[in-house]
Design a protein around this motif. Structure first.
Motif: not given
Lengths: 99, 390
Positions: B142, B171, B187, B189-190
């Motif tokens: 990452y 993630e 994926k 994210k955040e």
């Protein structure tokens, strides 16, 4: 039981001597299991970092003492000061270095 | 003479197999003994210990999944060990050490692929369930400098998929293992700060990751992953005092009962009840300590909760009818895990510091038996084999 515990805490608090044999056994169990739940058994690391002697070699006693006593805010490492007096924490640091 | 000997031998062989204690897998389970690095194979009906297996490495944080024929248990050890245990023959069938530091694993929908989530090197690896041959490695890279994150909350999901969370990377990854040698990764994210563990709803639809670094849960709807991850319960108890956490809570499949999801409140002495229609908070149930496992009895009528240090001698039972605690038990020193019998008339508790397993009747709350075990930490019954997301 409770009185004995309070008395124990009082004595340690005042004299800050090395913990007695029975308490040492409790502390060893704590290191293995309660610390071990995050640091591993042996403490080669898990959610928390390795606490094996080689990993701690270049860290001072004061730094390790502070991490255990006060925890590290913003991380998963909690403060153990409610459950361990200063002498007990010092004993744990010595134990960690000996493994 | 030779003839006689072979006749005698085959007669013995026949007699031997006729006497052999036939063992049906539906009655079996595995108990982890964390300090010695051993497991017990147990019979959950009798209840009794059948055998002990050694040589499994560091089991200080171990978990188990079962092959779908329930003959084999896959044990994931802290030291990266992956051991395939033959429950019928009381022996290690295969064993590999696949990483430096590991946290858990899952078995695919078709039972052919084992996935393991690792702390070091951070990532997921896929293995052939039969041979333990490595099929793929998915490093949890990452950020701009390609760091590796610890991987937690790995579960299997319908469609030959796996889902996991990246603790440092914030993630959630959805892994498609239809071609296990070339898995696809989507994926998200955040998703929220420091996802620490996750659960899948019993129907395999919702993946919910608990957050350690902030309030709430990150929720992914696997029926419509294109909608992305949604944060829920992010503003409950904002102004409450945050207590230090002495053991990370765990999330497991069966904490979703009917319309409600039961989750431990991180750092607080309560369980949160969430309505799964709109993901709003229904109730905060005050409890005796910081919850670690929040486990629903298979029929969903009760939820059993154990606690972090220093309250780990206590277990509490919530009645789902009224969402109140109906029973507080003191089963012994350091209750680490709870496992229900397949239909829930009994629950097994791992009482670590008393070196025993305690079996309780879930109707009367009476202790019905005790089995010796050395520093037991986890209990896993074979009926898990047929559940999604365990």
């Amino acid at each position: 039981m409770r009185i004995a515990w309070l008395l124990g805490a009082f004595c340690f608090g005042v004299y800050a001597e090395e913990p007695g044999a029975a308490r040492q056994q409790e502390l060893t169990n704590m290191l293995k299991h309660d610390c071990g739940s995050c640091h591993g058994l042996p403490p080669k690391g898990g959610l928390g970092p390795s606490l094996m002697p080689d990993a701690l070699a270049d860290k001072s006693d004061a730094l390790l003492f502070d991490a255990i006593r006060n925890g590290r805010s913003g991380t998963a490492m909690p403060a153990w000061q409610p459950f361990l007096n200063d002498a007990e924490i010092r004993w744990m640091v010595t134990r960690l270095r000996q493994r | 003479m030779k003839l006689l000997a072979s006749a005698l031998l085959s007669a013995l062989a026949v007699a031997g197999s006729a006497c052999a204690d036939l063992r049906a897998t539906g009655d079996l389970g595995v108990v982890i003994e964390r300090e010695a690095g051993t497991i017990q194979i147990v019979n959950t009906t009798k209840p009794a210990m059948l055998s002990r297996i050694e040589g499994l490495g560091d089991l200080s944080h171990a978990s188990v999944v079962f092959s779908r024929d329930q003959r084999y248990a896959y044990v994931f050890g802290r030291d990266g060990g992956l051991s395939k245990i033959d429950l019928l023959q009381d022996k290690i069938d295969k064993r590999i050490v696949q990483a430096g530091n590991s946290i858990g694993g899952a078995i695919s929908q078709d039972g052919k692929v084992i996935a393991v989530s690792n702390y070091t090197p951070g990532g997921v690896k896929l293995f052939d369930a039969e041979t333990l041959e490595q099929l793929a490695e998915i490093p949890a890279v990452y950020g701009d400098d390609n760091k590796l994150s610890k991987v937690v909350g790995l579960v299997d999901a319908p469609g030959q998929r796996f889902v996991c969370s990246l603790f440092e990377a914030n993630e959630i990854w959805l892994i498609d293992a239809k071609n296990p040698r070339q898995p696809g990764v989507k994926k998200f994210k955040e998703v929220g700060k420091q996802p620490y563990d996750a659960l899948l709803s019993p129907d395999g639809r919702y993946y919910a990751a608990g957050l350690f670094g902030e309030k709430g849960l990150a929720l992914l709807d696997l029926w419509q992953p294109e909608q992305g991850v949604q944060q829920i319960l992010d503003d409950y108890g904002k102004d409450d005092e945050q207590l230090p956490v002495y053991k990370m809570p765990h999330l497991e499949g069966w904490t979703m009962v009917g319309d409600w999801l039961f989750v431990p409140a991180v750092g607080r002495h309560e369980v949160l009840v969430v309505d799964k229609h709109d993901w709003t908070l229904v109730k905060r149930i005050p409890l005796a300590g910081q919850p670690v496992f929040v486990s629903a009895r298979p029929d969903g009528r009760q939820v059993w909760v154990n606690f972090a240090f220093p309250d780990n001698q206590t277990v509490q039972v919530i009645d789902v009818k009224d969402l109140n605690t109906v029973k507080t038990l003191q089963p012994g020193k350091a209750v680490l895990h709870m496992e229900f019998s397949p239909r829930g008339e009994a629950v097994w508790l791992a009482v670590r510091d008393d070196d025993r397993i305690a079996v309780y009747d879930t109707e009367t709350f009476a202790e019905t038996s005790r089995l010796p075990a050395q520093k037991p930490s986890g209990i896993f019954f074979t009926d898990r084999a047929n559940r999604i997301g365990w």
